[in-house]
Structure formats: structure tokens, C-alpha cells
Design a protein around this motif. Structure first.
Motif, PDB file in Angstrom:
ATOM      1  N   LEU A  46      -3.798 -10.682 -25.656  1.00  0.00           N
ATOM      2  CA  LEU A  46      -2.740  -9.796 -25.185  1.00  0.00           C
ATOM      3  C   LEU A  46      -3.263  -8.376 -24.940  1.00  0.00           C
ATOM      4  CD1 LEU A  46       0.307  -9.461 -24.598  1.00  0.00           C
ATOM      5  CD2 LEU A  46       0.578  -8.844 -26.986  1.00  0.00           C
ATOM      6  N   ILE A  47      -4.022  -7.854 -25.891  1.00  0.00           N
ATOM      7  CA  ILE A  47      -4.544  -6.491 -25.744  1.00  0.00           C
ATOM      8  C   ILE A  47      -5.681  -6.456 -24.729  1.00  0.00           C
ATOM      9  CG2 ILE A  47      -5.693  -4.597 -26.968  1.00  0.00           C
ATOM     10  CD1 ILE A  47      -4.035  -5.447 -29.433  1.00  0.00           C
ATOM     11  N   GLY A  48      -6.525  -7.480 -24.718  1.00  0.00           N
ATOM     12  CA  GLY A  48      -7.638  -7.530 -23.781  1.00  0.00           C
ATOM     13  C   GLY A  48      -7.203  -7.563 -22.336  1.00  0.00           C
ATOM     14  N   ILE A  49      -6.041  -8.116 -22.069  1.00  0.00           N
ATOM     15  CA  ILE A  49      -5.507  -8.135 -20.699  1.00  0.00           C
ATOM     16  C   ILE A  49      -4.489  -7.023 -20.507  1.00  0.00           C
ATOM     17  CG2 ILE A  49      -4.139  -9.494 -19.058  1.00  0.00           C
ATOM     18  CD1 ILE A  49      -5.465 -12.000 -20.296  1.00  0.00           C
ATOM     19  N   GLY A  50      -3.668  -6.767 -21.512  1.00  0.00           N
ATOM     20  CA  GLY A  50      -2.582  -5.794 -21.382  1.00  0.00           C
ATOM     21  C   GLY A  50      -3.036  -4.353 -21.303  1.00  0.00           C
ATOM     22  N   ALA A  51      -4.031  -3.970 -22.100  1.00  0.00           N
ATOM     23  CA  ALA A  51      -4.482  -2.571 -22.098  1.00  0.00           C
ATOM     24  C   ALA A  51      -5.065  -2.159 -20.747  1.00  0.00           C
ATOM     25  CB  ALA A  51      -5.473  -2.331 -23.230  1.00  0.00           C
ATOM     26  N   PRO A  52      -5.955  -2.965 -20.149  1.00  0.00           N
ATOM     27  CA  PRO A  52      -6.443  -2.581 -18.817  1.00  0.00           C
ATOM     28  C   PRO A  52      -5.333  -2.577 -17.765  1.00  0.00           C
ATOM     29  CG  PRO A  52      -7.877  -4.246 -19.761  1.00  0.00           C
ATOM     30  CD  PRO A  52      -6.699  -4.114 -20.670  1.00  0.00           C
ATOM     31  N   LEU A  53      -4.420  -3.533 -17.852  1.00  0.00           N
ATOM     32  CA  LEU A  53      -3.318  -3.556 -16.878  1.00  0.00           C
ATOM     33  C   LEU A  53      -2.437  -2.319 -17.007  1.00  0.00           C
ATOM     34  CD1 LEU A  53      -2.189  -7.299 -16.787  1.00  0.00           C
ATOM     35  CD2 LEU A  53      -3.438  -6.008 -15.049  1.00  0.00           C
ATOM     36  N   LEU A  54      -2.183  -1.884 -18.228  1.00  0.00           N
ATOM     37  CA  LEU A  54      -1.388  -0.678 -18.441  1.00  0.00           C
ATOM     38  C   LEU A  54      -2.114   0.543 -17.880  1.00  0.00           C
ATOM     39  CD1 LEU A  54       1.115   0.700 -19.608  1.00  0.00           C
ATOM     40  CD2 LEU A  54      -0.113   0.875 -21.784  1.00  0.00           C
ATOM     41  N   ALA A  55      -3.421   0.619 -18.105  1.00  0.00           N
ATOM     42  CA  ALA A  55      -4.205   1.738 -17.568  1.00  0.00           C
ATOM     43  C   ALA A  55      -4.187   1.738 -16.039  1.00  0.00           C
ATOM     44  CB  ALA A  55      -5.636   1.664 -18.086  1.00  0.00           C
ATOM     45  N   ILE A  56      -4.339   0.566 -15.448  1.00  0.00           N
ATOM     46  CA  ILE A  56      -4.296   0.458 -13.982  1.00  0.00           C
ATOM     47  C   ILE A  56      -2.929   0.869 -13.456  1.00  0.00           C
ATOM     48  CG2 ILE A  56      -4.321  -1.196 -12.056  1.00  0.00           C
ATOM     49  CD1 ILE A  56      -6.502  -2.731 -13.659  1.00  0.00           C
ATOM     50  N   LEU A  57      -1.879   0.428 -14.129  1.00  0.00           N
ATOM     51  CA  LEU A  57      -0.519   0.765 -13.712  1.00  0.00           C
ATOM     52  C   LEU A  57      -0.274   2.273 -13.781  1.00  0.00           C
ATOM     53  CD1 LEU A  57       2.323  -0.241 -12.882  1.00  0.00           C
ATOM     54  CD2 LEU A  57       2.856  -0.340 -15.325  1.00  0.00           C
ATOM     55  N   LEU A  58      -0.651   2.888 -14.890  1.00  0.00           N
ATOM     56  CA  LEU A  58      -0.477   4.340 -15.021  1.00  0.00           C
ATOM     57  C   LEU A  58      -1.256   5.086 -13.947  1.00  0.00           C
ATOM     58  CD1 LEU A  58      -0.670   4.841 -18.888  1.00  0.00           C
ATOM     59  CD2 LEU A  58       1.309   5.217 -17.421  1.00  0.00           C
ATOM     60  N   VAL A  79      -2.116  11.931 -17.648  1.00  0.00           N
ATOM     61  CA  VAL A  79      -2.384  10.502 -17.452  1.00  0.00           C
ATOM     62  C   VAL A  79      -3.881  10.241 -17.533  1.00  0.00           C
ATOM     63  CG1 VAL A  79      -2.278   8.607 -15.782  1.00  0.00           C
ATOM     64  CG2 VAL A  79      -0.283  10.067 -16.144  1.00  0.00           C
ATOM     65  N   GLU A  80      -4.654  11.099 -16.883  1.00  0.00           N
ATOM     66  CA  GLU A  80      -6.109  10.947 -16.909  1.00  0.00           C
ATOM     67  C   GLU A  80      -6.643  11.073 -18.332  1.00  0.00           C
ATOM     68  OE1 GLU A  80      -9.872  13.355 -15.080  1.00  0.00           O
ATOM     69  OE2 GLU A  80      -8.093  13.116 -13.832  1.00  0.00           O
ATOM     70  N   ILE A  81      -6.164  12.051 -19.063  1.00  0.00           N
ATOM     71  CA  ILE A  81      -6.600  12.238 -20.445  1.00  0.00           C
ATOM     72  C   ILE A  81      -6.224  11.023 -21.295  1.00  0.00           C
ATOM     73  CG2 ILE A  81      -6.164  13.587 -22.547  1.00  0.00           C
ATOM     74  CD1 ILE A  81      -5.949  16.064 -20.643  1.00  0.00           C
ATOM     75  N   ALA A  82      -5.033  10.484 -21.089  1.00  0.00           N
ATOM     76  CA  ALA A  82      -4.595   9.319 -21.862  1.00  0.00           C
ATOM     77  C   ALA A  82      -5.489   8.110 -21.607  1.00  0.00           C
ATOM     78  CB  ALA A  82      -3.140   8.990 -21.532  1.00  0.00           C
ATOM     79  N   VAL A  83      -5.797   7.842 -20.349  1.00  0.00           N
ATOM     80  CA  VAL A  83      -6.609   6.667 -20.014  1.00  0.00           C
ATOM     81  C   VAL A  83      -8.038   6.850 -20.504  1.00  0.00           C
ATOM     82  CG1 VAL A  83      -7.569   5.319 -18.104  1.00  0.00           C
ATOM     83  CG2 VAL A  83      -5.164   5.969 -18.073  1.00  0.00           C
ATOM     84  N   PHE A  84      -8.638   7.996 -20.192  1.00  0.00           N
ATOM     85  CA  PHE A  84     -10.038   8.200 -20.555  1.00  0.00           C
ATOM     86  C   PHE A  84     -10.227   8.341 -22.066  1.00  0.00           C
ATOM     87  CE2 PHE A  84     -11.312  10.056 -16.157  1.00  0.00           C
ATOM     88  CZ  PHE A  84     -11.324   8.771 -15.630  1.00  0.00           C
ATOM     89  N   SER A  85      -9.314   9.026 -22.736  1.00  0.00           N
ATOM     90  CA  SER A  85      -9.473   9.163 -24.184  1.00  0.00           C
ATOM     91  C   SER A  85      -9.241   7.836 -24.894  1.00  0.00           C
ATOM     92  CB  SER A  85      -8.558  10.251 -24.736  1.00  0.00           C
ATOM     93  OG  SER A  85      -7.206   9.913 -24.533  1.00  0.00           O
TER      94      SER A  85
END
Length: 121
Positions: A46-58, A79-85
């Protein structure tokens, strides 16, 4: 009747290429984190697929050059800080502090350069 001038092609500089690579690295990092740091099949899958999908969506909604929502540069920066951090923190949690710090520093410098360009326009 006037002749329509074609729009000039966008200028892609070295920082744009670095930022693209940072985005891809962050998304891949979040996927690796989900599969490595958590038990499979759940919650790792769930996290392995969901986290990247959430980052892509944002990123697609708020930060990409053709974002769905036109937002203030400060929202784009958040948004950039959230994804990169989150990617840097994921590497730190996985026991790779050097990767985490190098990624965070490169992302921060690239973000500052890009922010100065956005505010300079």
C-alpha cells in the motif's frame, strides 16, 4: 487580419534538468521506502504504491509546469518541500543518511535557484 506568431519553445536550462531528475528520484525513493521499510504484502504494498502516487498527484495538481491549479508560488514551494523532504526522510529512515543529506541539499539549492527565477519574472 494578422499573422499569428508561433509561441517560442520553452527554454530548458540545466536547473530544469536537475529538477526533473530530483522529481523522478523522489518518486522512486518513496516507492522503495514503502517496499523496504514495511512488511509485505500489507502495509508495504500500500505504501510502496500509494506514496509515489500521492507525490505524483500533488506535483501534477500544484507544481508541474502545466499544473491543474494555478496557485501562488508559495503554495508551489510548499508542495515541492513536502515531496522532496518526504523522500529525504525516507532515505534517512532506511539508514542512508548520506543519500538523504545529499538529496536534501541538492533539492534545496535547486529549489532556491528556481524560486528566484519564478519571483524574478
Amino acid at each position: 487580419m494578422t499573422d499569428a506568431q508561433p509561441a517560442p519553445p520553452p527554454k530548458i536550462g540545466p536547473n530544469d534538468l536537475i529538477r526533473f531528475l530530483l522529481e523522478v528520484f523522489a518518486i522512486v525513493s518513496l516507492g522503495i521506502f514503502g517496499f523496504v521499510a514495511f512488511d509485505l504484502p500489507w502495509p508495504g504494498l500500500l505504501i510502496g504504491i500509494g506514496a509515489p502516487l500521492l507525490a505524483i498527484l500533488l506535483w501534477a495538481l500544484f507544481r508541474s509546469p502545466k499544473a491543474v491549479f494555478a496557485v501562488d508560488p508559495f503554495v508551489k514551494a510548499l508542495v515541492e518541500i513536502a515531496v522532496f523532504s518526504s523522500a529525504a526522510i525516507a532515505w534517512w529512515i532506511m539508514g542512508q543518511p548520506v543519500v538523504a543529506v545529499v538529496f536534501a541539499v541538492v533539492a534545496a539549492v535547486s529549489g532556491i535557484i528556481n524560486g528566484r527565477k519564478e519571483f524574478g519574472d
